[in-house]
Enzyme design. Structure first.
Site, PDB file in Angstrom:
ATOM      1  N   GLY A 110       0.777  -1.231   0.000  1.00 18.40           N
ATOM      2  CA  GLY A 110       0.000   0.000   0.000  1.00 18.40           C
ATOM      3  C   GLY A 110       0.807   1.278   0.000  1.00 18.40           C
ATOM      4  N   MET A 161      -2.902  -8.055  -7.495  1.00 17.66           N
ATOM      5  CA  MET A 161      -2.234  -9.178  -8.157  1.00 17.66           C
ATOM      6  C   MET A 161      -3.180 -10.089  -8.934  1.00 17.66           C
ATOM      7  SD  MET A 161       0.766  -8.364  -7.480  1.00 17.66           S
ATOM      8  CE  MET A 161       1.753  -9.767  -7.976  1.00 17.66           C
ATOM      9  N   HIS A 214       2.936  -0.278 -13.159  1.00 18.70           N
ATOM     10  CA  HIS A 214       3.736  -1.503 -13.306  1.00 18.70           C
ATOM     11  C   HIS A 214       5.215  -1.141 -13.180  1.00 18.70           C
ATOM     12  CE1 HIS A 214       4.765  -5.508 -14.633  1.00 18.70           C
ATOM     13  NE2 HIS A 214       5.677  -4.956 -15.406  1.00 18.70           N
TER      14      HIS A 214
HETATM   15  C1  GRF Z   1       4.402  -1.444  -7.179  1.00 23.24           C
HETATM   16  O1  GRF Z   1       5.760  -1.546  -7.483  1.00 23.24           O
HETATM   17  C2  GRF Z   1       3.560  -1.486  -8.430  1.00 23.24           C
HETATM   18  O2  GRF Z   1       4.232  -1.029  -9.565  1.00 23.24           O
HETATM   19  C3  GRF Z   1       3.260  -2.956  -8.598  1.00 23.24           C
HETATM   20  O3  GRF Z   1       3.108  -3.440  -7.295  1.00 23.24           O
HETATM   21  C4  GRF Z   1       3.872  -2.638  -6.396  1.00 23.24           C
HETATM   22  C5  GRF Z   1       2.923  -2.230  -5.293  1.00 23.24           C
HETATM   23  O4  GRF Z   1       3.612  -1.684  -4.208  1.00 23.24           O
HETATM   24  N1  GRF Z   1       2.113  -3.150  -9.451  1.00 23.24           N
HETATM   25  P1  GRF Z   1       2.810  -1.029  -2.999  1.00 23.24           P
HETATM   26  O5  GRF Z   1       1.823  -2.069  -2.487  1.00 23.24           O
HETATM   27  O6  GRF Z   1       2.119   0.178  -3.533  1.00 23.24           O
HETATM   28  O7  GRF Z   1       3.850  -0.698  -1.986  1.00 23.24           O
END
Ligand code: GRF
Length: 204
Positions: free
Chosen positions: A13, A93, A112
């Protein structure tokens, strides 16, 4: 009126927090109205609740990489009930299927951790190290039916260092994401960027 954002995430998050901070600072004319996760103990839920944001877990069903039809419908219903304008994926995911895409046409956005179209899918920082690139980065894009294939809204490079591990590289990519994602969302939400299929139009 400020746009209402619904954020979906499965993990930490940190991007959700960067977006919520940008809203609070007035840099992003929006409000994080709800956070949904497919993972009951995902830190994104606790971090949202600490900020007073409504946060719920939705049981994803028994598939590994997609949602069951019921779970997807429950998410759509929850987002619609909260009058969400934009759906923001931040480390979510699971694949988004066509009913969900139809419910929010060109209004589902993802970030991404690579310069797409290089290294789509899982473990993008690891893929970049395995390939041996000198530069990778991050991409904000509209979600379509493919995996990380939608129209590109914004990209920012991140240099690979000789002693990088996937974790260290991903951490630096995330620091870049925390700037890029709120900026790109601001341009989208205010209409400075318009999306028609794969065509992005920027007004000056
Ligand atoms: C990020 O690096 C995003 O690009 C990928 O998942 C990660 C999420 O990180 N899709 P967080 O949960 O926002 O810390």
């Amino acid at each position: 009126m400020a746009a209402k954002l619904g954020i979906l995430g499965s993990g930490n998050g940190s991007n959700m927090e960067a977006i919520a901070d940008a809203c609070q600072r007035g840099q992003l004319p929006a409000e994080v109205a709800i956070v949904l996760s497919d993972v009951s103990d995902a830190p994104i839920l606790a971090r949202a609740r600490e900020r007073g944001i409504q946060a719920c877990q939705i049981d994803p069903g028994h598939f590994r990489s997609k949602l069951s039809d019921e779970a997807e419908q429950q998410i759509i219903d929850t987002l619609k009930a909260a009058q969400i304008d934009w759906v923001i994926l931040a480390g979510f995911m699971r694949i988004i299927k066509s009913d969900f895409l139809r419910a929010y046409p060109e209004r589902i956005v993802n970030i991404h951790p690579s310069l797409l179209p290089s290294f789509p899918g899982l473990n993008a920082p690891q893929q970049a190290l395995d390939y041996g690139v000198g530069v990778t980065g991050t991409t904000v894009h509209i979600v379509d039916q493919g995996i990380d294939t939608g129209a590109i809204i914004a990209q920012e490079p991140v240099r690979v260092q000789s002693d990088d591990t996937p974790e260290r590289l991903h951490q630096r990519i995330k620091e870049t994401e925390h700037q890029l994602y709120p900026q790109a969302l601001s341009e989208l939400i205010t209409g400075r960027i318009q999306v028609t299929g794969r065509t992005i139009t920027r007004s000056t």
